[in-house]
Scaffold this motif. Structure first.
Motif, short mmCIF file in Angstrom:
data_model
loop_
_atom_site.label_atom_id
_atom_site.label_comp_id
_atom_site.label_asym_id
_atom_site.label_seq_id
_atom_site.Cartn_x
_atom_site.Cartn_y
_atom_site.Cartn_z
N MET A 143 -6.43 1.12 6.45
CA MET A 143 -6.94 2.25 7.24
C MET A 143 -8.04 1.77 8.19
O MET A 143 -8.10 2.19 9.35
N ARG A 144 -8.91 0.88 7.70
CA ARG A 144 -9.96 0.33 8.57
C ARG A 144 -9.35 -0.46 9.72
O ARG A 144 -9.80 -0.39 10.86
N ARG A 145 -8.30 -1.23 9.40
CA ARG A 145 -7.65 -2.04 10.43
C ARG A 145 -7.02 -1.16 11.50
O ARG A 145 -7.13 -1.42 12.70
N ARG A 203 -5.29 -0.01 0.61
CA ARG A 203 -5.08 1.13 1.50
C ARG A 203 -6.32 1.35 2.38
O ARG A 203 -6.20 1.61 3.57
N LYS A 204 -7.49 1.26 1.76
CA LYS A 204 -8.73 1.42 2.54
C LYS A 204 -8.82 0.35 3.63
O LYS A 204 -9.19 0.62 4.77
N TYR A 205 -8.46 -0.88 3.27
CA TYR A 205 -8.51 -1.99 4.23
C TYR A 205 -7.57 -1.73 5.40
O TYR A 205 -7.95 -1.90 6.56
N MET A 211 -5.41 0.79 -4.15
CA MET A 211 -6.27 1.72 -3.42
C MET A 211 -7.19 0.98 -2.45
O MET A 211 -7.41 1.42 -1.32
N GLU A 212 -7.71 -0.17 -2.89
CA GLU A 212 -8.58 -0.95 -2.01
C GLU A 212 -7.82 -1.46 -0.79
O GLU A 212 -8.35 -1.49 0.32
N TRP A 238 -7.92 1.87 12.25
CA TRP A 238 -9.00 2.52 12.98
C TRP A 238 -9.55 1.60 14.06
O TRP A 238 -9.77 2.03 15.20
N ILE A 251 0.82 -1.22 0.00
CA ILE A 251 0.00 0.00 0.00
C ILE A 251 0.85 1.26 0.00
O ILE A 251 0.31 2.36 -0.04
N SER A 254 -5.96 -3.00 -7.19
CA SER A 254 -5.99 -3.45 -5.80
C SER A 254 -5.33 -2.49 -4.82
O SER A 254 -5.66 -2.51 -3.64
#
Length: 477
Positions: A446-448, A442-444, A439-440, A450, A253, A437
């Motif tokens: 960030m959720r982790r 990175r979102k994952y 960008m997706e 958080w 990422i 993949s």
């Protein structure tokens, strides 16, 4: 009385199995029409200025350890080493066409010359420079062994500070078990990591002993190695091989990295090599997840599997059940508290691969209960937009791992024979479409992060309540 059925030993794999071909500089030569020949040791055009031919690496190393030595020597008279500065946002992208890999399509092709501006960007893996042309190299050679011979470690009592310098201020990782710190063996200067386990009960000590005993059985370059184990009245220190590239998904990422499907092939093949060896030694990891796959260096494609704290020696005649792990990567049999086996690890490989090529977590729900229900449904589809550019071979590979019935999943040996993990040299040259993949992922991540931050705040609040009420409770991660 229960009838016990002996499970067959792990698939030994293809007879005379050999490692995947090493994609090195000797397999790439320039032709007059700009195409690339996969013939080795083909002489360059006599009119070319051989002094302009270089192998570049952004770490400034000679690359001797990173290349296949026998092949690299063939170009020794024609190639010289240089360094590319590590300053830009991205590297040249290799892209994989969905479906028919043999058909070219518009976009960046392996071997197409890069612009001068592209040469100034960050290059996350070595390249060959021939005149003004830059050719990307994907490093699929095996990772280096540990910097010490395999050791049969015994948990012993000693004063840790007499033998090791521990950097307790720098925490590399942690969890329910304790923390991981950098350390150095005083007598040799060897750099290691120390996994510090809190011992509050005899069960904690048994868990540490289990990890030591499991790792004593494992000697493979794709698996981290143990150096020493020392216990004190309150802690156990496990000293392990230091691997400095960080978590695989954290590298993917990064802004300076562009993931292609061929990269995922190289990563997954190495993971399967390590698991194949592990299963041959009758060891189940049982906690395979992205955090437990680490890169040898920030610029190579070499990875190692770490953290054998939940691993178990597997005896097919003694049916084993476990009730631990991370919800996203749990297999249906673990959730159902059914017997686990070699195929339990392979389910996790399927989830990791799905995430790597798409950036999506196939079963992730709003909470652990929803996630585990999704796992039991076993409906991992390929209809999402990121899969538009994923090859049919990759989808077939994943589909044969994310099988609810554990006996229907591919073994590690079968994975290594699967078409998706083979013929990598040809596929590297034909890559021409970037996956969606990054960008997706990175979102994952960030959720982790958080979720971890929310847990930390919740834990702090609970401790405040405990302090004010005088009530003692246990806190689980």
């Amino acid at each position: 009385m229960e009838t016990k059925v002996l499970e067959p030993s792990p698939d030994p794999g293809p007879s005379g199995a050999t490692p995947a071909p090493c994609l090195d500089s000797s397999s790439i030569t320039k032709k007059d029409d700009g195409e690339i020949s996969d013939q080795k040791n083909v002489p360059f055009n006599k009119e070319e200025n051989r002094s302009d031919i270089q192998i570049s690496s952004n770490d400034g190393s000679s690359g001797k350890d990173d290349e296949c030595p026998a092949d690299a020597l063939k170009l020794k008279s024609n190639l010289k080493l240089a360094t590319v500065n590590n300053t830009g946002p991205s590297r040249p992208s290799l892209e994989l066409r969905a479906g028919d890999l043999s058909l070219p399509s518009p976009g960046f092709k392996f071997g197409i010359p890069l612009s001068p501006a592209a040469m100034e960007r960050d290059l996350q893996s070595p390249v060959i420079i021939i005149g003004q042309d830059v050719f990307q190299i994907i490093d699929d050679c095996p990772p280096p062994p540990a910097p010490f011979p395999h050791r049969m470690v015994t948990l012993r009592t000693a004063d840790v500070t007499d033998m090791y310098d521990l950097n307790m201020d720098d925490i590399l990782g942690g969890g329910r078990f304790g923390e991981v710190h950098m350390c150095t063996e005083k007598s040799s200067g060897l750099q290691l990591v120390a996994k510090v386990l809190k011992v509050q009960s005899e069960r904690d000590r048994e868990m540490a002993l289990n990890e030591v005993n499991v790792m004593n059985q494992l000697d493979h370059t794709n698996l981290i190695q143990m150096f020493d184990a020392v216990e004190t009245p309150t802690e156990i220190f496990l000293f392990l091989e230091y691997v400095g590239g960080g978590e695989l998904f954290m590298r993917i990422i990064d802004d300076s990295y562009q993931l292609m499907e061929v990269d995922a092939m190289v990563f997954v093949r190495q993971i399967c090599e390590g698991i194949f060896y592990m299963h041959q030694m009758y060891v189940l990891h049982l906690d395979l997840k992205p955090e437990n796959i680490v890169c040898v260096s920030p610029i190579s494609h070499k990875v190692k599997i770490i953290d054998f704290g939940l691993a178990r020696r597997y005896k097919p005649q003694n049916k084993l059940k476990v009730s631990f792990g991370t919800a996203e990567f749990l297999s249906p049999e673990v959730i159902n508290f059914d017997h686990v086996s070699f195929s339990t690890d392979m389910w996790s490989v399927g989830v990791i691969t799905y995430m790597m090529v798409s950036g999506l977590s196939p079963f992730l729900g709003g909470n652990d209960t929803e996630t585990m229900n999704n796992v039991l449904l076993g409906d991992a589809d390929f209809d999402e937009e990121p899969f538009e550019l994923v090859s049919e071979e990759a989808k077939d590979f994943i589909s044969n791992l994310l099988v609810k019935e554990k006996n229907g999943r591919m073994s590690a040996a079968q994975c290594l024979r699967h078409p998706w993990l083979n013929d990598l040299a040809r596929k590297a040259k034909l890559c021409n479409r970037l996956l969606k993949s990054q960008m997706e992922l990175r979102k994952y991540m960030m959720r982790r992060r958080w979720k971890k931050n929310v847990f930390a705040v919740t834990a702090a609040n609970r401790f405040l309540k405990i302090g004010s009420s005088g009530c003692l409770t246990s806190l689980a991660e």
